[in-house]
Design an enzyme around this catalytic site. Structure first.
Site, PDB file in Angstrom:
ATOM      1  CG  LEU A  90      56.558 -54.213   9.380  1.00  0.00           C
ATOM      2  CD1 LEU A  90      55.424 -54.699   8.417  1.00  0.00           C
ATOM      3  CD2 LEU A  90      55.535 -53.782   9.952  1.00  0.00           C
ATOM      4  CB  SER A  91      62.880 -54.855  10.480  1.00  0.00           C
ATOM      5  OG  SER A  91      64.175 -55.011  12.034  1.00  0.00           O
ATOM      6  CG  ASN A  92      61.553 -60.510  12.252  1.00  0.00           C
ATOM      7  OD1 ASN A  92      60.632 -59.782  12.271  1.00  0.00           O
ATOM      8  ND2 ASN A  92      62.051 -61.324  11.291  1.00  0.00           N
ATOM      9  CB  CYS A  94      63.862 -52.568  13.759  1.00  0.00           C
ATOM     10  SG  CYS A  94      64.925 -51.805  12.896  1.00  0.00           S
TER      11      CYS A  94
END
Ligand SMILES: *Cc1c(COP(=O)(O)O)cnc(C)c1O
Length: 367
Positions: A90-92, A94
């Site tokens: 759930l990377s910001n 990315c």
């Protein structure tokens, strides 16, 4: 001009660095505001304000966009058609790459680490919703794959596949945008802080640490502008030493290898809670409390831990601060709130604390 490739001219105080990116594309909505923040639990002799880098945009918000102004400018300048990067599921970072790549007409490819092995279970929560709306190409990577070796190999394989099939070239961004070019995110942003009067109006600057990029960039810029602020990075992942080492490495990359990160930056440990990306009940309730009291939304992965750490340090370790005027840098991350985790905090309350009623109940239970 917004969204256009431009030749980059660094602020005067940064012109001596041994590496300076050639190009920049403005993507962030700046200047972001600074305002007083009535954060619950802060001792009376301190005043806290907040720099709203959660307002650098909408879908494209938070601190990652500041790095991407330089990284994507480099990609466009090199004539790349694809952008490839990696991060946690759930990377910001990315999500910011997915949105900004589409904005610039590039195709985003995301390598996301997760234990999900069935693509039907990838879901549409949080940042994934935006990744999917933007039709980013997503590759689910097993959680034991190392970023610097395994994931980098996979990304390079994709570069070769794309080149072989279409002849198009790719720009690879390492995890979290941590590269020499990305370093200019908060070096450049520091000029905005300086112009906003932060160096005179505040004594201490507090922010979360994740990959260590933001902390290293701030440390370099604060040093070059005379070291007016004391910097406190609250670790939301890793050990305290990890961030000092990362900062030392960044100092070398811009020709400041004679400096020691420990003299430029204070990394605060002890507030990771259950671990990176995991939440405690206290953190989740704190997010809710701060939202109701101040209308500032903290994120689950970074700011909940960092702001709890800030309040705790102000109460229990006030001498660690240089002065009484504190600025907190809000690094964004709101989409983490759009997952199931907040639901129990909001729903499992004593009946009399419920703020949702049927119209027919309104007269029975006055506010
Ligand atoms: C990535 C991120 C951080 C941490 O920044 P680093 O530069 O990786 O240390 C903090 N807050 C939010 C919301 C982030 O997305």
């Amino acid at each position: 001009m917004y969204g256009q490739l431009e030749t980059y001219k660094p602020p005067e105080w940064a012109a001596t660095l041994s590496y300076i990116p050639k190009k920049r594309i403005q993507l962030a909505m700046t200047n972001t505001p600074i305002h007083p923040w009535k954060l619950p639990g802060v001792p009376e002799d301190f005043s806290v304000s907040v720099k709203r880098d959660d307002l650098t945009g909408c879908a494209l918000s938070g601190n990652k966009i500041r790095k991407l102004e330089f990284l994507l400018a480099d990609a466009v300048d090199q004539g790349c058609r694809h952008v490839i990067t990696c991060g946690e599921f759930l990377s910001n970072h990315c999500r910011a790459v997915a949105v900004s790549a589409r904005q610039l007409g590039l195709t985003p490819h995301l390598f996301l680490r997760t234990d999900i092995t069935d693509v039907k279970r990838a879901g549409c929560e949080g940042n994934m919703l935006l990744n999917r709306l933007c039709e980013a190409h997503v590759y689910l990577v097993p959680p034991h794959h190392d970023y610097d070796t395994d994931v980098m190999d996979s990304m390079q394989r994709l570069v070769r596949n794309i080149r072989a099939s279409s002849g198009e070239s790719c720009y690879v961004i390492p995890m979290g945008g941590a590269s020499k070019t990305g370093l200019f995110g908060y070096i450049h942003a520091f000029e905005e802080l300086r112009q906003q009067g932060v160096l005179e109006q505040f004594d201490d600057l507090v922010f979360p640490c994740g990959s260590g990029g933001t902390s290293a960039e701030l440390a370099i810029a604060n040093h070059l502008t005379g070291g007016h602020l004391r910097l406190h990075g609250v670790a939301a992942a890793h050990s305290v030493d990890f961030f000092y080492e990362h900062c030392d490495k960044s100092l070398k990359e811009v020709g400041l290898g004679h400096l020691k990160s420990r003299d430029l930056l204070r990394v605060v440990g002890g507030f990771i809670g259950r671990g990176y990306g995991l939440s405690t009940k206290q953190e989740l309730e704190f997010i809710q409390h701060v939202a109701a009291q101040t209308s500032v939304m903290l994120d689950i992965v970074y700011s909940a831990k960092a702001v709890l750490g800030l309040v705790s340090e102000l109460r229990n370790n006030p001498s660690a601060f240089q002065g009484r005027r504190i600025l907190y840098l809000h690094t964004g991350g709101i989409f983490s709130l759009y997952d199931e985790r907040m639901t129990p905090v909001l729903e499992d309350r004593e009946e009399q604390q419920h703020h949702i009623k049927l119209l027919s109940q309104m007269d029975e239970t006055p506010v």
